[in-house]
Design a protein around this motif. Sequence first.
Motif, PDB file in Angstrom:
ATOM      1  N   SER A   1       6.613  -4.858  -1.848  1.00 55.19           N
ATOM      2  CA  SER A   1       6.485  -4.019  -3.042  1.00 55.19           C
ATOM      3  C   SER A   1       6.465  -2.551  -2.639  1.00 55.19           C
ATOM      4  O   SER A   1       6.211  -2.206  -1.488  1.00 55.19           O
ATOM      5  CB  SER A   1       5.199  -4.372  -3.796  1.00 55.19           C
ATOM      6  OG  SER A   1       4.070  -4.074  -2.999  1.00 55.19           O
TER       7      SER A   1
ATOM      8  N   ARG B   1       5.467  -2.428  -7.519  1.00 51.08           N
ATOM      9  CA  ARG B   1       6.588  -3.221  -8.041  1.00 51.08           C
ATOM     10  C   ARG B   1       7.238  -4.003  -6.911  1.00 51.08           C
ATOM     11  O   ARG B   1       7.472  -3.452  -5.831  1.00 51.08           O
ATOM     12  CB  ARG B   1       7.639  -2.313  -8.679  1.00 51.08           C
ATOM     13  CG  ARG B   1       7.158  -1.663  -9.968  1.00 51.08           C
ATOM     14  CD  ARG B   1       8.217  -0.785 -10.648  1.00 51.08           C
ATOM     15  NE  ARG B   1       9.551  -1.357 -10.608  1.00 51.08           N
ATOM     16  CZ  ARG B   1      10.604  -0.761 -10.051  1.00 51.08           C
ATOM     17  NH1 ARG B   1      10.491   0.410  -9.479  1.00 51.08           N
ATOM     18  NH2 ARG B   1      11.783  -1.341 -10.087  1.00 51.08           N
ATOM     19  N   VAL B   2       7.553  -5.275  -7.156  1.00 55.41           N
ATOM     20  CA  VAL B   2       8.252  -6.079  -6.160  1.00 55.41           C
ATOM     21  C   VAL B   2       9.670  -5.533  -6.030  1.00 55.41           C
ATOM     22  O   VAL B   2      10.386  -5.403  -7.025  1.00 55.41           O
ATOM     23  CB  VAL B   2       8.272  -7.572  -6.563  1.00 55.41           C
ATOM     24  CG1 VAL B   2       9.127  -8.384  -5.605  1.00 55.41           C
ATOM     25  CG2 VAL B   2       6.849  -8.125  -6.605  1.00 55.41           C
TER      26      VAL B   2
ATOM     27  N   GLY C   1       7.024   0.776   1.887  1.00 56.63           N
ATOM     28  CA  GLY C   1       6.529  -0.294   1.022  1.00 56.63           C
ATOM     29  C   GLY C   1       5.375  -1.029   1.669  1.00 56.63           C
ATOM     30  O   GLY C   1       4.799  -0.572   2.664  1.00 56.63           O
TER      31      GLY C   1
ATOM     32  N   PHE D   1       3.626  -7.913  -0.013  1.00 59.04           N
ATOM     33  CA  PHE D   1       3.026  -8.174  -1.315  1.00 59.04           C
ATOM     34  C   PHE D   1       2.667  -9.646  -1.504  1.00 59.04           C
ATOM     35  O   PHE D   1       1.563  -9.967  -1.922  1.00 59.04           O
ATOM     36  CB  PHE D   1       4.007  -7.726  -2.400  1.00 59.04           C
ATOM     37  CG  PHE D   1       3.513  -7.914  -3.796  1.00 59.04           C
ATOM     38  CD1 PHE D   1       2.599  -7.034  -4.350  1.00 59.04           C
ATOM     39  CD2 PHE D   1       3.961  -8.979  -4.565  1.00 59.04           C
ATOM     40  CE1 PHE D   1       2.135  -7.202  -5.647  1.00 59.04           C
ATOM     41  CE2 PHE D   1       3.508  -9.157  -5.865  1.00 59.04           C
ATOM     42  CZ  PHE D   1       2.591  -8.268  -6.406  1.00 59.04           C
TER      43      PHE D   1
END
Length: 142
Positions: free
Chosen positions: A36, A40-41, A77, A80
Motif C-alpha cells: 500500500s 491504498r492498496v 510504500g 499491507f
Amino acid sequence: MVAEAFVVRIPRTMYSEMVAHVTAGYPNEACGLLASKDGRVVKNYPTPNAAEHPDDFSEISPQDLLRIANDIDTYDGEMFAYYHSHPRSEAYPSARDIEWARRNGLYYIIFSLQYHPEPPYARVFSIQADGSVSEGKLELTD
C-alpha cells in the motif's frame, strides 16, 4: 470490548489477479503480498510458495521478501497484507497462520478453494500480537 470493524479495499483487477494466482496453485497453497501507499492498496506481488510442505502451508522465500521490500522502497510504500489459499478448508486462519501473523502485523487475506473447481472465496483478518483474530470486510473497487 469489541474490536472495531475494518475494511480492506482492493482494486477489482488486482483481486482478479490474486484469484488467478491462488487457483493456479491448486492443489497446493499459493501466496503473495499486497503493498500500500498512503493507505491504498497499490501493488500485488504473487510469489511461489517456498514452504517445505506446500500442500498444507504457505511461505514466501527470504529472497522474494527482500526483492519485494526493495521494490516497495522505490515508491515509499509499505507491506499491507499477506494472502494465501486453503485448498481443502474454509477461509479462516489456522493455528499456524495465527502464530506467523501475530508477529508481522499484516492483514491476512485467505482464499478457500474447498469447493474447487468453483471459484474461491476470500475473507480478511487482522491477527493481533496476543493471537486474537478479528474479521474485516473485503471491498472491491474500480
